[in-house]
Every structure is written in structure tokens, then in C-alpha cells.
Design an enzyme around this catalytic site. Sequence first.
Site, PDB file in Angstrom:
ATOM      1  N   ARG A  17       0.884  -1.253   0.035  1.00 16.34           N
ATOM      2  CA  ARG A  17      -0.007  -0.014   0.051  1.00 16.34           C
ATOM      3  C   ARG A  17       1.100   1.288  -0.032  1.00 16.34           C
ATOM      4  O   ARG A  17       0.624   2.156  -0.823  1.00 16.34           O
ATOM      5  CB  ARG A  17      -0.941   0.042   1.238  1.00 16.34           C
ATOM      6  CG  ARG A  17      -2.079  -0.899   1.006  1.00 16.34           C
ATOM      7  CD  ARG A  17      -3.157  -0.843   2.098  1.00 16.34           C
ATOM      8  NE  ARG A  17      -2.551  -1.493   3.319  1.00 16.34           N
ATOM      9  CZ  ARG A  17      -2.652  -2.523   3.668  1.00 16.34           C
ATOM     10  NH1 ARG A  17      -3.176  -3.406   3.161  1.00 16.34           N
ATOM     11  NH2 ARG A  17      -2.148  -3.020   5.122  1.00 16.34           N
ATOM     12  N   THR A  18       1.874   1.330   0.866  1.00 16.16           N
ATOM     13  CA  THR A  18       2.756   2.406   0.914  1.00 16.16           C
ATOM     14  C   THR A  18       3.590   2.619  -0.499  1.00 16.16           C
ATOM     15  O   THR A  18       3.537   3.792  -0.894  1.00 16.16           O
ATOM     16  CB  THR A  18       3.794   2.250   2.066  1.00 16.16           C
ATOM     17  OG1 THR A  18       2.849   2.237   3.141  1.00 16.16           O
ATOM     18  CG2 THR A  18       4.653   3.548   2.146  1.00 16.16           C
ATOM     19  N   LYS A  47      23.774  -9.241  -2.098  1.00 19.80           N
ATOM     20  CA  LYS A  47      25.177  -9.895  -2.425  1.00 19.80           C
ATOM     21  C   LYS A  47      26.244  -8.914  -1.343  1.00 19.80           C
ATOM     22  O   LYS A  47      27.472  -9.204  -1.496  1.00 19.80           O
ATOM     23  CB  LYS A  47      25.676  -9.571  -3.842  1.00 19.80           C
ATOM     24  CG  LYS A  47      24.770 -10.362  -4.777  1.00 19.80           C
ATOM     25  CD  LYS A  47      25.156 -10.113  -6.123  1.00 19.80           C
ATOM     26  CE  LYS A  47      24.690  -8.992  -6.716  1.00 19.80           C
ATOM     27  NZ  LYS A  47      24.914  -8.972  -8.228  1.00 19.80           N
ATOM     28  N   ARG A  68      11.939   2.678   1.966  1.00 21.61           N
ATOM     29  CA  ARG A  68      11.367   1.959   3.322  1.00 21.61           C
ATOM     30  C   ARG A  68      12.475   0.803   3.446  1.00 21.61           C
ATOM     31  O   ARG A  68      12.776   0.046   2.747  1.00 21.61           O
ATOM     32  CB  ARG A  68      10.174   1.268   3.072  1.00 21.61           C
ATOM     33  CG  ARG A  68       9.528   0.804   4.390  1.00 21.61           C
ATOM     34  CD  ARG A  68       7.991   0.133   4.043  1.00 21.61           C
ATOM     35  NE  ARG A  68       7.320  -0.174   5.067  1.00 21.61           N
ATOM     36  CZ  ARG A  68       6.454   0.333   5.650  1.00 21.61           C
ATOM     37  NH1 ARG A  68       5.807   1.322   5.137  1.00 21.61           N
ATOM     38  NH2 ARG A  68       5.625  -0.142   6.772  1.00 21.61           N
ATOM     39  N   HIS A  96       7.982   6.784  10.862  1.00 21.82           N
ATOM     40  CA  HIS A  96       6.977   6.593   9.780  1.00 21.82           C
ATOM     41  C   HIS A  96       6.193   7.961   9.521  1.00 21.82           C
ATOM     42  O   HIS A  96       5.345   8.284   9.575  1.00 21.82           O
ATOM     43  CB  HIS A  96       6.071   5.592   9.880  1.00 21.82           C
ATOM     44  CG  HIS A  96       6.689   3.937   9.832  1.00 21.82           C
ATOM     45  ND1 HIS A  96       6.327   3.202   8.862  1.00 21.82           N
ATOM     46  CD2 HIS A  96       7.534   3.592  10.396  1.00 21.82           C
ATOM     47  CE1 HIS A  96       6.978   2.280   8.892  1.00 21.82           C
ATOM     48  NE2 HIS A  96       7.932   2.421   9.890  1.00 21.82           N
TER      49      HIS A  96
END
Length: 174
Positions: A17-18, A47, A68, A96
Site C-alpha cells: 500500500r505504501t 550480495k 522503506r 514513519h
Amino acid sequence: MLKGYLMATLFYEPSTRTRLSFESAMKRLGGEVLTTENAREFSSAAKGETLDDSIRTVEGYSDIIVMRHFESGAAKRAAATSGIPVINAGDGPGQHPTQALLDVYTIEREIGKLDGIKVALVGDLANGRTVRSLTSLAYLLARDNDVKIYFVSPDAVKMKEIWSLTVSVPSRMT
């Protein structure tokens, strides 16, 4: 408005959703999007590439980065490394801020003001996903006059002491 601009969404943890909300907004404003849904597993990070190296690479491809990450403080580190804007779409157990901005926008749109309101944050305040945006939300609401914030939950899931220490609450808030 954003025609000719390119936004990279760099998500090290899933949040459909974000990510889609940022991508949709960019496209609706005329911009383009480069995206990675799970950079933690499906990028050079798997890696061993450092966050700083990834940011320096991605900034070469885009005009803004929406990130994020699973580590608290990662967005701040990325912003310090990057020569382009970095939007914090959540950094693990940390802040957030974009959710808090949306919450404030919604309150103002629905109620018509922020001054003098009473806000109750109800539920699992110890573990709930929304707890991550509470410190940002409390900060934004505290900027207005006579805002009261109430934290309501059963004892088993009340806000942990660290959260009450993290929130710098002006004297006008209770």
C-alpha cells in the site's frame, strides 16, 4: 506538474500500500517511476552492497528516492549520503513520518481544524504497526494549540516506557 521527473521507490521490506500510494501519486502528477519491491532480497544488497553504495547508484537514475528500510535510522543515513531528496516511507521500528502527515491531513480534512482537538490512540500500542508513526504524529499535533492526546489500551499491550520517553511532549499536551 512532475513531467520529466523520475522517482525511485527503494523498498527493503514489503509494504504494497505504501509503495503503490507513492507510485500512484507520482504518475498522477505526470512523473515516472522506477521500483523495487524487495531490495533486501532482490538487489545487490543481497550480495553485500552497503546502503550508502545503493543510494549513490540509485540517485544516478532518479530525481528523488522513496525508501522503506528495516533498520531504524536508515532513511536519515540515506539522506545524508544522497545528493537528491530521500523520502522516509518507514524505517523499521523507527519513524514513519509520511503516515503521520497523512493522519494529520485526514484529521484536518474531516474535522476542519487541528486546534483544540482531542485524539485517542486506541488498541495494541506495544506492538501495532501504527505505533511506528505515533511519535511523528504527536509531534505534528503538538504544534497546534490545545491538542490533547490520549493513549488507550489494555495493560498487556500498553505503550512501552521507551515510547513515552521518545515523545517530547510540550506541557500543553496530556
